[in-house]
Design an enzyme around this catalytic site. Structure first.
Site, PDB file in Angstrom:
ATOM      1  CE  LYS A  75      -3.237  -2.883  -0.025  1.00 11.91           C
ATOM      2  NZ  LYS A  75      -3.874  -3.203  -1.312  1.00 11.91           N
ATOM      3  CE  LYS A 117      -5.371   4.377   6.014  1.00 10.02           C
ATOM      4  NZ  LYS A 117      -5.833   4.773   4.675  1.00 10.02           N
ATOM      5  N   GLY A 124      -9.016  -2.447   6.041  1.00 12.02           N
ATOM      6  CA  GLY A 124      -9.169  -1.979   7.417  1.00 12.02           C
ATOM      7  C   GLY A 124      -8.397  -2.774   8.461  1.00 12.02           C
ATOM      8  CB  ILE A 162      -9.885  11.738   5.651  1.00 10.33           C
ATOM      9  CG1 ILE A 162      -8.503  11.807   4.991  1.00 10.33           C
ATOM     10  CG2 ILE A 162     -10.903  12.617   4.924  1.00 10.33           C
ATOM     11  CD1 ILE A 162      -7.946  13.187   4.811  1.00 10.33           C
ATOM     12  CG  HIS A 167     -15.001   3.445  -0.098  1.00  9.84           C
ATOM     13  ND1 HIS A 167     -14.434   2.365   0.526  1.00  9.84           N
ATOM     14  CD2 HIS A 167     -14.752   3.267  -1.398  1.00  9.84           C
ATOM     15  CE1 HIS A 167     -13.871   1.582  -0.376  1.00  9.84           C
ATOM     16  NE2 HIS A 167     -14.068   2.114  -1.560  1.00  9.84           N
ATOM     17  CD  GLU A 234     -10.693   0.478  -1.812  1.00  8.46           C
ATOM     18  OE1 GLU A 234     -10.293   1.099  -0.796  1.00  8.46           O
ATOM     19  OE2 GLU A 234     -10.983  -0.721  -1.804  1.00  8.46           O
ATOM     20  NE  ARG A 251     -11.770  -7.951  -4.893  1.00  7.97           N
ATOM     21  CZ  ARG A 251     -11.325  -7.117  -3.965  1.00  7.97           C
ATOM     22  NH1 ARG A 251     -10.028  -6.938  -3.821  1.00  7.97           N
ATOM     23  NH2 ARG A 251     -12.172  -6.456  -3.207  1.00  7.97           N
ATOM     24  CB  VAL A 254     -18.856  -7.954  -4.349  1.00  7.73           C
ATOM     25  CG1 VAL A 254     -20.325  -8.228  -4.038  1.00  7.73           C
ATOM     26  CG2 VAL A 254     -17.991  -9.078  -3.784  1.00  7.73           C
TER      27      VAL A 254
HETATM   28  C1  MV4 Z   1      -8.652   6.095   6.038  1.00  8.01           C
HETATM   29  C2  MV4 Z   1      -9.755   6.714   6.668  1.00  8.01           C
HETATM   30  C3  MV4 Z   1      -9.564   7.992   7.152  1.00  8.01           C
HETATM   31  N1  MV4 Z   1      -8.375   8.609   7.039  1.00  8.01           N
HETATM   32  N2  MV4 Z   1      -7.480   6.760   5.939  1.00  8.01           N
HETATM   33  C4  MV4 Z   1     -10.551   1.748   5.599  1.00  8.01           C
HETATM   34  C5  MV4 Z   1     -10.143   0.612   4.739  1.00  8.01           C
HETATM   35  C6  MV4 Z   1      -8.946   1.032   3.980  1.00  8.01           C
HETATM   36  N3  MV4 Z   1      -9.081   0.698   2.595  1.00  8.01           N
HETATM   37  C7  MV4 Z   1      -8.829   2.513   4.194  1.00  8.01           C
HETATM   38  N4  MV4 Z   1      -9.824   2.878   5.156  1.00  8.01           N
HETATM   39  C8  MV4 Z   1      -9.874   4.146   5.652  1.00  8.01           C
HETATM   40  N5  MV4 Z   1      -8.730   4.860   5.542  1.00  8.01           N
HETATM   41  C9  MV4 Z   1      -7.366   7.983   6.439  1.00  8.01           C
HETATM   42  N6  MV4 Z   1      -6.181   8.606   6.355  1.00  8.01           N
HETATM   43  C10 MV4 Z   1     -10.940   6.017   6.772  1.00  8.01           C
HETATM   44  C11 MV4 Z   1     -11.002   4.715   6.271  1.00  8.01           C
HETATM   45  C12 MV4 Z   1     -12.237   4.050   6.495  1.00  8.01           C
HETATM   46  C13 MV4 Z   1     -13.005   3.557   5.459  1.00  8.01           C
HETATM   47  C14 MV4 Z   1     -12.608   3.643   4.133  1.00  8.01           C
HETATM   48  C15 MV4 Z   1     -13.391   3.146   3.123  1.00  8.01           C
HETATM   49  C16 MV4 Z   1     -14.603   2.545   3.425  1.00  8.01           C
HETATM   50  C17 MV4 Z   1     -15.010   2.425   4.711  1.00  8.01           C
HETATM   51  C18 MV4 Z   1     -14.222   2.937   5.749  1.00  8.01           C
HETATM   52  C19 MV4 Z   1     -14.675   2.815   7.055  1.00  8.01           C
HETATM   53  C20 MV4 Z   1     -13.908   3.302   8.060  1.00  8.01           C
HETATM   54  C21 MV4 Z   1     -12.692   3.901   7.785  1.00  8.01           C
END
Ligand code: MV4
Length: 449
Positions: A75, A117, A124, A162, A167, A234, A251, A254
């Site tokens: 990532k 992360k 997540g 953030i 999303h 994303e 990929r 869904v």
């Molecule tokens: C974040 C965020 C807020 N700030 N990064 C969750 C899964 C992963 N793909 C990245 N995610 C997030 N990253 C920063 N700097 C909030 C999330 C996040 C989230 C992102 C996408 C869909 C659902 C989510 C639910 C909670 C947090």
């Protein structure tokens, strides 16, 4: 499997001994004389070694080149690629943290609250939100141990948090001849514990200009890593409409049907054509969008009991149909939902000329859906579909936390409302009465339920 021309046993029910065994899958492909392998959307779909193994066995892997899968699996590396192309990324560090002192310095630089992360994360896992400096060391330990257990690599990096983002993801298609196009966005903010519940396209928070900018950014990232096939980039979109690259899923996903319905393009067909070496045969200017599509995930889970899986035998099943209704399902009356796999039973997808009509169509279709024998997410989905914020398109990733924790249906819901000394709350007045549209509200006595 009922639709298959041929089926080959691949081993016992536990996935590790069957669906996750490259050896067994390749043996099955060989046994049938298959020329190609479609990896679906789970299991080994993003496993570069499986893609390598297919190639070594003379099978076409219907997915991206292994190098592109690897490039996006890290990532931080993906983040660096995006940043180097001028695609906005969440402000944060460009290297994993080394120790508590290093982390403390980076977090202070980035500014609290921060997000920890996992470098090999996604979805997540290994993620921690930290509001205060004194909470950083413990959060770091927790994130590292979770990352180590889940990905075999405890590396963690720091980003600015953030809050309440949307999303939004962009669908891309890339052929092996250098053409990359995007098919617009999917709004995926309605999720719980990183499991999506509802997806839609277009996003109520994305206009044509933002779509063009995010789409161009997604295509640049895909092209830069030599991506070929269908893929998804994303993004987080903050309250001000700024977008930030998060990661790329190498990929088919869904939720791809909502994109199919608004673009009129069959994504699996395009995957097969691309894998066969064909040219896309069209460019970005040929992609057009029409109407609105929504997908609801019908899972065998009990929303009244913390979404516990609810496997078992389906004794009765009646699925909705009609214009603009698509039911992508793997179940039937008499089918036993196994306890070994994901709880997804069916995807209910609707299309209509605009979002309001799509919501009305989904409400109707969910109301007709009967699944007896297992608990399902249908009552919860119905509740979301009539929530005023959902109807108004006011979505973000915290939407589900804001839905009050009350039970969604049945005697437990009634009891909870009685305990609270309240009447059953009136349903938010939908804006979707067909009679209202005719300018004769209530003329027939019709009432939204
Ligand atoms: C974040 C965020 C807020 N700030 N990064 C969750 C899964 C992963 N793909 C990245 N995610 C997030 N990253 C920063 N700097 C909030 C999330 C996040 C989230 C992102 C996408 C869909 C659902 C989510 C639910 C909670 C947090």
């Amino acid at each position: 499997m009922l639709l298959a021309d041929e089926a080959v046993p691949i081993g016992p029910a536990p996935a590790a001994e069957s669906y996750l065994s490259a050896e067994k899958l390749i043996a099955a492909a060989r046994a049938t004389g298959a020329q190609a392998v479609h990896p679906g959307y789970g299991f080994l779909a993003e496993n570069a070694s499986f893609a390598d193994a297919c190639a070594a066995a003379g099978l076409v892997f219907i997915g991206p080149p292994p190098a592109a899968v690897r490039a996006m699996g890290d990532k931080m590396a993906a983040r660096r690629v995006a940043a180097s192309l001028g695609v906005p990324v969440v402000p944060g560090a460009s290297a994993p943290v080394t120790d508590d002192k290093d982390a403390s310095r980076i977090a202070a630089d980035v500014g609290y609250p921060v997000m920890l992360k996992a470098v090999l994360g996604g979805g997540g896992k290994g993620m921690r939100l930290v509001h205060r400096r004194e909470d950083l060391p413990a959060a770091l330990r927790a994130a590292r141990s979770e990352a180590g257990a889940a990905f075999g690599d405890a590396s963690v990096y720091i980003e600015r948090y953030i809050s309440q983002p949307r999303h939004v993801e962009i669908q891309v298609l890339a052929d092996a001849h250098g053409t990359t196009v995007h098919l617009g966005e999917r709004e995926c903010s309605i999720q719980r514990r990183h499991q999506k519940l509802i997806e839609e396209s277009p996003s109520p928070g994305v206009d044509a200009e933002l779509r063009r900018r995010m789409g161009a950014a997604a295509c640049r990232v895909a092209a830069a890593v030599g991506y070929v096939n269908a893929g998804t980039v994303e993004f987080l979109v903050d309250a001000r409409g700024s977008f930030y690259f998060l990661e790329m899923n190498a990929r088919l996903q869904v939720e791809h049907p909502v994109t199919e319905l608004v673009t009129g393009r069959d994504l699996v067909r395009e995957q097969l054509r691309i894998a066969a070496g064909e040219k896309l045969g069209y460019g970005q200017e040929d992609i057009a969008w029409s109407g609105a599509a929504i997908e609801c995930r019908i899972n065998a889970e009990d929303p009244d009991h913390d979404f516990m899986p609810s496997p078992g035998r389906i004794t009765r099943l009646s699925a909705p149909a009609g214009p603009g209704v698509r039911n992508d399902s793997g179940i039937y009356a008499g089918y036993t939902v196994p306890r070994y796999y994901d709880t997804l039973m069916a995807k209910l997808i609707v299309w209509a000329p605009d979002r309001e009509a799509a919501i009305a169509r989904m409400q109707r279709a969910l109301g007709e859906y009967q699944v007896v024998g297992v608990r399902s997410t249908i009552p919860l989905l119905r509740r979301i579909l009539r929530h005023p914020d959902f109807i108004a398109g006011k979505l973000d990733t915290q939407f589900m936390e804001r839905l009050d924790g009350a039970p969604v249906s049945g005697p437990a819901a009634l009891a909870a409302y009685e305990r609270a000394g309240r009447e059953i709350p009136p349903v938010a007045r939908p804006t979707v009465s067909p009679w209202a549209r005719l300018g004769r509200p209530g003329a027939s006595g019709w009432r939204p339920r």
